[in-house]
Design a protein around this motif. Structure first.
Motif, PDB file in Angstrom:
ATOM      1  N   MET A   1       4.135  -1.793   1.868  1.00 46.32           N
ATOM      2  CA  MET A   1       3.760  -0.821   2.870  1.00 46.32           C
ATOM      3  C   MET A   1       3.258   0.475   2.217  1.00 46.32           C
ATOM      4  O   MET A   1       2.282   1.030   2.638  1.00 46.32           O
ATOM      5  CB  MET A   1       4.956  -0.547   3.782  1.00 46.32           C
ATOM      6  CG  MET A   1       4.596   0.326   4.954  1.00 46.32           C
ATOM      7  SD  MET A   1       3.472  -0.516   6.075  1.00 46.32           S
ATOM      8  CE  MET A   1       4.002   0.136   7.597  1.00 46.32           C
ATOM      9  N   GLU A   2       3.941   0.917   1.188  1.00 44.22           N
ATOM     10  CA  GLU A   2       3.556   2.153   0.505  1.00 44.22           C
ATOM     11  C   GLU A   2       2.128   2.060  -0.032  1.00 44.22           C
ATOM     12  O   GLU A   2       1.360   3.001   0.072  1.00 44.22           O
ATOM     13  CB  GLU A   2       4.529   2.455  -0.638  1.00 44.22           C
ATOM     14  CG  GLU A   2       4.361   3.822  -1.235  1.00 44.22           C
ATOM     15  CD  GLU A   2       4.666   4.935  -0.240  1.00 44.22           C
ATOM     16  OE1 GLU A   2       3.988   5.969  -0.301  1.00 44.22           O
ATOM     17  OE2 GLU A   2       5.566   4.758   0.590  1.00 44.22           O
ATOM     18  N   HIS A   3       1.782   0.903  -0.574  1.00 43.92           N
ATOM     19  CA  HIS A   3       0.432   0.721  -1.098  1.00 43.92           C
ATOM     20  C   HIS A   3      -0.605   0.864   0.017  1.00 43.92           C
ATOM     21  O   HIS A   3      -1.635   1.498  -0.169  1.00 43.92           O
ATOM     22  CB  HIS A   3       0.306  -0.645  -1.783  1.00 43.92           C
ATOM     23  CG  HIS A   3      -1.082  -0.938  -2.254  1.00 43.92           C
ATOM     24  ND1 HIS A   3      -1.648  -0.225  -3.282  1.00 43.92           N
ATOM     25  CD2 HIS A   3      -2.013  -1.811  -1.831  1.00 43.92           C
ATOM     26  CE1 HIS A   3      -2.882  -0.673  -3.474  1.00 43.92           C
ATOM     27  NE2 HIS A   3      -3.120  -1.635  -2.599  1.00 43.92           N
ATOM     28  N   GLN A   4      -0.320   0.302   1.177  1.00 49.37           N
ATOM     29  CA  GLN A   4      -1.258   0.399   2.289  1.00 49.37           C
ATOM     30  C   GLN A   4      -1.415   1.856   2.744  1.00 49.37           C
ATOM     31  O   GLN A   4      -2.518   2.289   3.027  1.00 49.37           O
ATOM     32  CB  GLN A   4      -0.808  -0.469   3.462  1.00 49.37           C
ATOM     33  CG  GLN A   4      -1.840  -0.480   4.579  1.00 49.37           C
ATOM     34  CD  GLN A   4      -1.499  -1.475   5.665  1.00 49.37           C
ATOM     35  OE1 GLN A   4      -0.539  -2.216   5.548  1.00 49.37           O
ATOM     36  NE2 GLN A   4      -2.294  -1.491   6.702  1.00 49.37           N
ATOM     37  N   PHE A   6      -1.099   4.511   0.932  1.00 55.71           N
ATOM     38  CA  PHE A   6      -1.931   5.138  -0.086  1.00 55.71           C
ATOM     39  C   PHE A   6      -3.385   4.737   0.105  1.00 55.71           C
ATOM     40  O   PHE A   6      -4.280   5.556   0.023  1.00 55.71           O
ATOM     41  CB  PHE A   6      -1.436   4.753  -1.480  1.00 55.71           C
ATOM     42  CG  PHE A   6      -2.303   5.304  -2.576  1.00 55.71           C
ATOM     43  CD1 PHE A   6      -2.229   6.642  -2.924  1.00 55.71           C
ATOM     44  CD2 PHE A   6      -3.187   4.487  -3.245  1.00 55.71           C
ATOM     45  CE1 PHE A   6      -3.029   7.165  -3.927  1.00 55.71           C
ATOM     46  CE2 PHE A   6      -3.997   5.000  -4.245  1.00 55.71           C
ATOM     47  CZ  PHE A   6      -3.915   6.342  -4.588  1.00 55.71           C
ATOM     48  N   SER A   7      -3.626   3.480   0.418  1.00 53.25           N
ATOM     49  CA  SER A   7      -4.992   3.001   0.606  1.00 53.25           C
ATOM     50  C   SER A   7      -5.667   3.695   1.781  1.00 53.25           C
ATOM     51  O   SER A   7      -6.823   4.093   1.687  1.00 53.25           O
ATOM     52  CB  SER A   7      -5.007   1.486   0.829  1.00 53.25           C
ATOM     53  OG  SER A   7      -4.569   0.824  -0.330  1.00 53.25           O
ATOM     54  N   HIS A   8      -4.951   3.859   2.891  1.00 50.77           N
ATOM     55  CA  HIS A   8      -5.536   4.561   4.036  1.00 50.77           C
ATOM     56  C   HIS A   8      -5.862   6.007   3.671  1.00 50.77           C
ATOM     57  O   HIS A   8      -6.941   6.502   4.004  1.00 50.77           O
ATOM     58  CB  HIS A   8      -4.598   4.523   5.243  1.00 50.77           C
ATOM     59  CG  HIS A   8      -4.659   3.251   6.019  1.00 50.77           C
ATOM     60  ND1 HIS A   8      -5.800   2.800   6.645  1.00 50.77           N
ATOM     61  CD2 HIS A   8      -3.710   2.319   6.260  1.00 50.77           C
ATOM     62  CE1 HIS A   8      -5.550   1.650   7.251  1.00 50.77           C
ATOM     63  NE2 HIS A   8      -4.291   1.330   7.023  1.00 50.77           N
ATOM     64  N   GLN A  49      -4.034   6.347  10.455  1.00 49.18           N
ATOM     65  CA  GLN A  49      -3.201   5.246   9.978  1.00 49.18           C
ATOM     66  C   GLN A  49      -2.229   5.663   8.878  1.00 49.18           C
ATOM     67  O   GLN A  49      -1.349   4.894   8.500  1.00 49.18           O
ATOM     68  CB  GLN A  49      -4.077   4.087   9.468  1.00 49.18           C
ATOM     69  CG  GLN A  49      -5.026   3.529  10.521  1.00 49.18           C
ATOM     70  CD  GLN A  49      -4.319   3.167  11.808  1.00 49.18           C
ATOM     71  OE1 GLN A  49      -3.447   2.307  11.823  1.00 49.18           O
ATOM     72  NE2 GLN A  49      -4.685   3.835  12.901  1.00 49.18           N
ATOM     73  N   VAL A  50      -2.396   6.871   8.361  1.00 50.36           N
ATOM     74  CA  VAL A  50      -1.473   7.387   7.352  1.00 50.36           C
ATOM     75  C   VAL A  50      -0.206   7.830   8.081  1.00 50.36           C
ATOM     76  O   VAL A  50      -0.265   8.679   8.984  1.00 50.36           O
ATOM     77  CB  VAL A  50      -2.104   8.573   6.581  1.00 50.36           C
ATOM     78  CG1 VAL A  50      -1.095   9.208   5.640  1.00 50.36           C
ATOM     79  CG2 VAL A  50      -3.343   8.100   5.823  1.00 50.36           C
ATOM     80  N   GLU A  51       0.915   7.245   7.706  1.00 50.47           N
ATOM     81  CA  GLU A  51       2.158   7.471   8.444  1.00 50.47           C
ATOM     82  C   GLU A  51       2.543   8.948   8.520  1.00 50.47           C
ATOM     83  O   GLU A  51       3.011   9.419   9.548  1.00 50.47           O
ATOM     84  CB  GLU A  51       3.287   6.672   7.793  1.00 50.47           C
ATOM     85  CG  GLU A  51       4.552   6.643   8.626  1.00 50.47           C
ATOM     86  CD  GLU A  51       5.576   5.694   8.056  1.00 50.47           C
ATOM     87  OE1 GLU A  51       6.637   6.194   7.638  1.00 50.47           O
ATOM     88  OE2 GLU A  51       5.298   4.476   8.011  1.00 50.47           O
TER      89      GLU A  51
END
Length: 153
Positions: A1-4, A6-8, A49-51
């Protein structure tokens, strides 16, 4: 999840910066204008989308969407996003710099629409926020952008 996440965030920033490359150009081809619009919407969506995104991130995204639509001559869309920027900024009690830029966006949108009385009113609102900005560099950035808006025929 953390990688996603960061990707967003990385995609949002990358698209945002590419939009600036286009905004810095004197002349844009029709293809560049279209790509700039798509990049700007992509940047905005990725920020959502960034939490841990903030209301400030959203305000900046709406401002950039408004600027892009003003640059391509789509005043109604520019005004729509400028109003969203103002709403987010004021409801979140953001720094006057960001709210002032919402009014700058609205002034630019009204100028694009050739609605100069409304443009002047938004310029006045923006200048009211300029007075509240503490940081002199930010104050000057907003003043420079306000001074670049044509508000008469």
């Amino acid at each position: 999840m953390e990688h996603q996440l960061f990707s967003h965030k990385q995609l949002a920033a990358s698209c945002f910066n590419k939009v600036w490359d286009y905004l810095d150009k004197e002349v844009l081809s029709p293809e560049e204008k279209e790509e700039m619009i798509h990049l700007c919407h992509s940047s905005f969506w990725h920020w959502t989308q960034v939490e841990d995104h903030t209301r400030q991130n959203i305000s900046i995204g709406y401002w950039q969407l408004s600027r892009v639509y003003a640059v391509v001559g789509q005043g109604e869309s520019a005004l729509f996003y400028a109003k969203r920027c103002i709403t987010v900024g004021t409801s979140a009690n953001l720094n006057p710099f960001y709210i002032g830029y919402g009014y700058e966006a609205a002034a630019r949108a009204f100028s694009t629409l050739k609605q100069f009385e409304q443009c002047k009113e938004m310029m006045k609102q923006a200048h009211d926020y300029v007075e509240k900005i503490v940081d002199n560099e930010n104050k000057q950035l907003l003043l420079n952008d306000l001074n670049s808006i044509p508000y008469s025929v």
